[in-house]
Structures are given as structure tokens and as C-alpha cells.
Scaffold this active site. Structure first.
Site, short mmCIF file in Angstrom:
data_model
loop_
_atom_site.label_atom_id
_atom_site.label_comp_id
_atom_site.label_asym_id
_atom_site.label_seq_id
_atom_site.Cartn_x
_atom_site.Cartn_y
_atom_site.Cartn_z
N ASP A 64 1.04 42.88 49.59
CA ASP A 64 2.33 42.28 48.47
C ASP A 64 3.10 41.44 49.49
O ASP A 64 3.64 42.34 50.34
CB ASP A 64 2.52 43.34 47.84
N GLU A 74 -0.67 38.02 50.21
CA GLU A 74 0.05 37.67 49.01
C GLU A 74 1.11 36.61 49.27
O GLU A 74 2.24 36.97 49.75
CB GLU A 74 0.66 38.67 48.09
N ASP A 113 1.87 39.31 37.50
CA ASP A 113 3.21 38.91 37.29
C ASP A 113 3.51 37.34 36.41
O ASP A 113 4.64 37.00 36.01
CB ASP A 113 3.91 38.28 38.50
#
Length: 464
Positions: A297, A344, A398
Site C-alpha cells: 500500500d 500500489e 477505496d
């Protein structure tokens, strides 16, 4: 670069599975979902972090980067294993299903305490040996996490900088006194982590036997209210009282005009480099025992991260600071071998971030929804431009769902671009988007379960 067979999978966090206690866990629904993936010839099951959620109930802000979320332990499986009587389980389920989510967690906690007590009384010699093996293999983080969790409950706060000075400063005599006082609670917490590990390992084996790989997730940062920071204070930017001096966030972006003020403490990367990033090496080693493939992430934070003063009200006034760069990943690779990581690489991405990603050989991410807000800049995220070495999505956890996103944009320029690009009139838009992603050159495509079901914005997982 790791070359993998072209394949696809489904994004669905475990808590979103159906279950008798108002959220999913490692029980029967998880096994049924693996059966569904196998029957649908899907190669990956992507989940969010499995760690215990802290502030905001988000798995991206956790009490530990190593521990498992106790709410994912299946009480129904503990019944099958003989640690809970079925009548006790049935009574708790009946009481919880008509009440709030908090009551369901309380029921899970009571059932976990029953199971742990039964295990202490009735475990066989072989089971006790396996339990002690688990403790020995995980001692690096397990002892401190359990003590942190027990102290947080006893003192009424997990903000450890507010604890009495000897505990805040980790005075060994003070810690040992608390270990003795809290011995029963520490045993319960260790047993709960053992149950988590047992059930997850069994679920992983079941998936592997059916050709399904688990695609996990590692947040770049850890929570301030965490055992990680309390245990390793020298690795973070803290003052002499243990308070944060600077925190993590991102500048204004697609999701927020004020940026995102995450509040996580920032790493002292220069301090971490002194032992060749040992904490990160152990973190990834642990994660590789849980997952087959891992999404890293906020990858851009390893090239440069957004630093904000700890007392700031928004992230607008922050600034970029250089991260560890390739040195971190070289250290990880020397210790752990080839790294099955996905970067990411979303948000404000610079050529330097892309260069770091490519130098490491990691696939990046492409997101269909990001491809249509701007006719020129959006080309990067349109399926015809996807490279082989990427993981393609209609949207992530998200984003809004495909149906919700389209409905919000249908009457504007983005909606027009989507219809022209897909040759669609907007009917069954989620499947049209999925089909476009599936036909791209991307080595891996991941489909959020909400798209497969055609769900609207009410099924959105997260709003950053």
C-alpha cells in the site's frame, strides 16, 4: 520481474462475507467462497489487511503490523474443534443477531474466552506442543503485542504515551511486574492469536488445494497506538515523551480537497538502515507466511512521503521527504529472495516513483475509473494502455462501485467518455467495465465482488 500466468481474481474482504455474527470470518462462508472462486476458474482471492483494527476501525491503522484480527476467528470452527459447546454458541448467536454490531463483538469476545479456557484445560500434549511452537516462532512480536493489548485495556487507553512513565519508557522491572499481574489475560490473548493462525493456515491450505492464491495487503505505515511503535520507539519520529512530532498523509488529490491526514507516525528511515531494515524484513517475512501475493500500500511513500506537522488540522501544509528508495527492497530481496509484491502506485505519481517501481520489477496498478475524469491524463488508466506487468481493476476498495460511480458521472463528461469508450448505452455498466479490463494486456485482473453483483454505492467498502 516475476512472470506469472495470466489470471484473474476477486476482491472481497473477509468481513464482507455473510456470517451469523453480523460480519464474515474464517468459518464456513470463507470456505464456500473459495469453492466459488475455484468453480469460476479464478486464481486470486484479494483481501484487505488481516491485522487488528485500531483508530477508525480500519485495517490500515492497526494495533499491530504482525498480529491477527481476533474478530476474524470463527467461533463456529471453534465449536467444531471442541473448544466451545454448541449450546453456548447458539445462545450467543441468538442474543447478538438482533442487536448492534458492538453486541456481536462482545459475543465473539465471550466465545473466545470460553474457547481459550477450554483449550487450557483440555488440550492434548500434542496440541500444547503445537501451541508452544507457535509462541516460540512468533516471540519477536507476540509477547509485546499481548502485553500492549492487555495494558491498553487495563489502563483505559491504547495511547501508550499517556501511560505511567516506566511503562511508556519500557522499564524492564515495570514490564515484568505487569506480565505477572496480567498473566491470565496474556495467556488468553496468546491463545486467541494461536486460534487465528490455526484457522488461517487451514483456510490457506484449502484454497491452495483448489488452485486459489491469497492476495494480501500491507499498509506502508503503522498506527501510533500500536505495539510496533511502543516496542520500537527509536524507529519513529517521536519526542522525549513519546508523542509524534510529524505524521503521515497525502496532499490534496482525487479523493479530498484537503488531502488526507492519516496521523500515522513516520519512520526514521536512516535509523532503520543501520540494521539493514531488520524490522521491515521481519514484517515482510511474517506476511509471506500469510499470503501468496502482497499489495504494498502507498508505494509512492517509499520514494517520497508527505510529512505533516503533528498538530496540523489538514494535510495541505505538508511537504515531500525522500523515502528509503531501492535500498529497502534490496535488503528485503537479499534476505527473503524474490518478492511477490504489487506496488500500489496510485495518487500523485512522479517519474521517480515509476522508476523505483520498475527498478524493483514490481507490477503496478491500473484502475478503470481513474481513466475517464480527464480525457488526456486518463489515458494511463484506460484498458487499451495497460502493460503486461500490472494488476488491473475496475475500482479498488477505496473507490465507489462501478454502478455507483457511473450513476454519479452519467450526465457529465466522464459518463460520456465511458459510453463512447465501451460502445455502451450505460446498460449493465459494471459488466461492460469488467469485460474491458479482462480484455486488456494486464497479466492480472482483479474484480471487486460488488461489480460481479452489480451493486450500487450503498455497497461501497470505503471512503478515504
Amino acid at each position: 520481474m516475476v512472470v506469472r500466468p495470466r489470471a484473474s481474481g476477486v476482491l472481497l474482504h473477509i468481513t464482507s462475507l455473510p456470517g451469523p455474527l453480523q460480519s464474515g470470518d474464517f468459518g464456513g462462508a470463507a470456505y464456500a467462497f473459495i469453492d466459488f472462486l475455484s468453480a469460476a476458474r479464478q486464481r486470486y482471492w484479494q483481501v484487505l489487511p488481516l491485522v487488528p483494527a485500531a483508530t477508525g476501525d480500519s485495517p490500515y491503522t492497526s494495533y499491530s503490523a504482525f498480529a491477527g484480527n481476533p474478530w476474524l476467528v470463527s467461533p463456529a470452527m471453534l465449536v467444531r474443534e471442541g473448544w466451545i459447546e454448541s449450546n453456548q454458541y447458539d445462545a450467543e448467536v441468538c442474543a447478538a443477531t438482533q442487536d448492534s454490531p458492538d453486541s456481536s463483538r462482545s459475543a465473539r469476545l465471550r466465545l473466545l474466552r470460553v474457547a481459550a479456557a477450554t483449550f487450557r484445560r483440555n488440550a492434548t500434549a500434542a496440541q500444547r506442543d503445537d501451541y508452544h511452537r507457535f509462541i516460540d516462532e512468533n516471540r519477536l512480536w507476540l509477547d509485546d503485542f499481548c502485553l500492549f493489548a492487555a495494558l491498553g485495556e487495563r489502563l483505559g487507553t491504547f495511547e501508550w504515551h499517556r501511560w505511567p512513565a516506566p511503562l511508556r519508557a519500557r522499564d524492564e522491572a515495570a514490564l515484568q511486574a505487569q506480565r505477572e499481574t496480567l498473566a491470565d489475560e496474556l495467556d488468553f490473548l496468546q491463545t486467541t492469536q494461536y486460534f487465528f493462525a490455526q484457522q488461517w493456515e487451514a483456510l490457506r491450505r484449502y484454497a491452495a488445494d483448489r488452485g486459489v492464491l491469497v492476495f494480501g495487503d500491507i499498509p506502508i505505515f503503522v498506527a501510533f497506538e500500536s505495539a510496533d511503535v511502543w516496542q520500537n520507539q527509536h524507529l519513529f519520529f517521536l519526542d522525549s515523551e513519546g508523542r509524534r512530532t510529524v505524521v503521515a498523509g497525502v496532499p490534496p488529490d482525487y479523493f479530498s480537497a484537503d488531502g488526507q491526514l492519516w496521523g500515522n507516525p513516520l519512520y526514521r528511515w536512516s535509523e532503520m538502515a543501520k540494521d539493514d531494515f531488520a524490522w521491515w524484513r521481519e514484517r515482510l517475512r511474517h506476511s509471506l507466511r500469510l499470503f501468496d501475493l502482497i499489495r504494498l500500500d502507498h508505494f509512492r511513500g517509499f520514494e517520497a512521503y508527505w510529512e505533516v506537522a503533528a498538530d496540523a488540522k489538514t494535510a495541505v501544509g505538508g511537504h515531500w521527504v525522500s523515502g528509503p528508495g531501492k535500498a529497502l527492497f534490496d535488503a528485503l530481496r537479499r534476505d527473503l529472495g524474490e518478492l511477490p509484491l504489487v506496488a500500489e502506485d496510485l495518487g500523485l505519481i512522479t517519474p521517480e516513483v515509476l522508476a523505483l517501481r520498475d527498478a524493483c520489477g514490481f507490477p503496478g496498478m491500473r484502475v478503470f475509473q481513474f481513466g475517464f475524469d480527464d480525457d488526456y491524463l486518463g489515458q494511463y488508466h484506460r484498458p487499451h494502455s495497460y502493460p503486461v506487468n500490472c494488476v488491473a481493476y475496475t475500482g479498488t476498495h477505496d473507490n465507489d462501485t462501478a454502478v455507483g460511480w457511473y450513476r454519479a458521472n452519467a450526465d457529465g463528461a466522464a459518463g460520456h467518455r465511458v459510453r463512447v469508450y465501451l460502445g455502451s448505452d450505460g446498460h449493465d455498466i459494471a459488466w461492460a467495465m469488467l469485460d474491458s479490463v479482462a480484455h486488456s494486456a494486464a497479466q492480472t485482473s482483479i474484480y471487486p465482488m460488488q461489480e460481479l453483483l452489480g451493486l450500487d454505492s450503498s455497497a461501497r467498502m470505503n471512503v478515504p
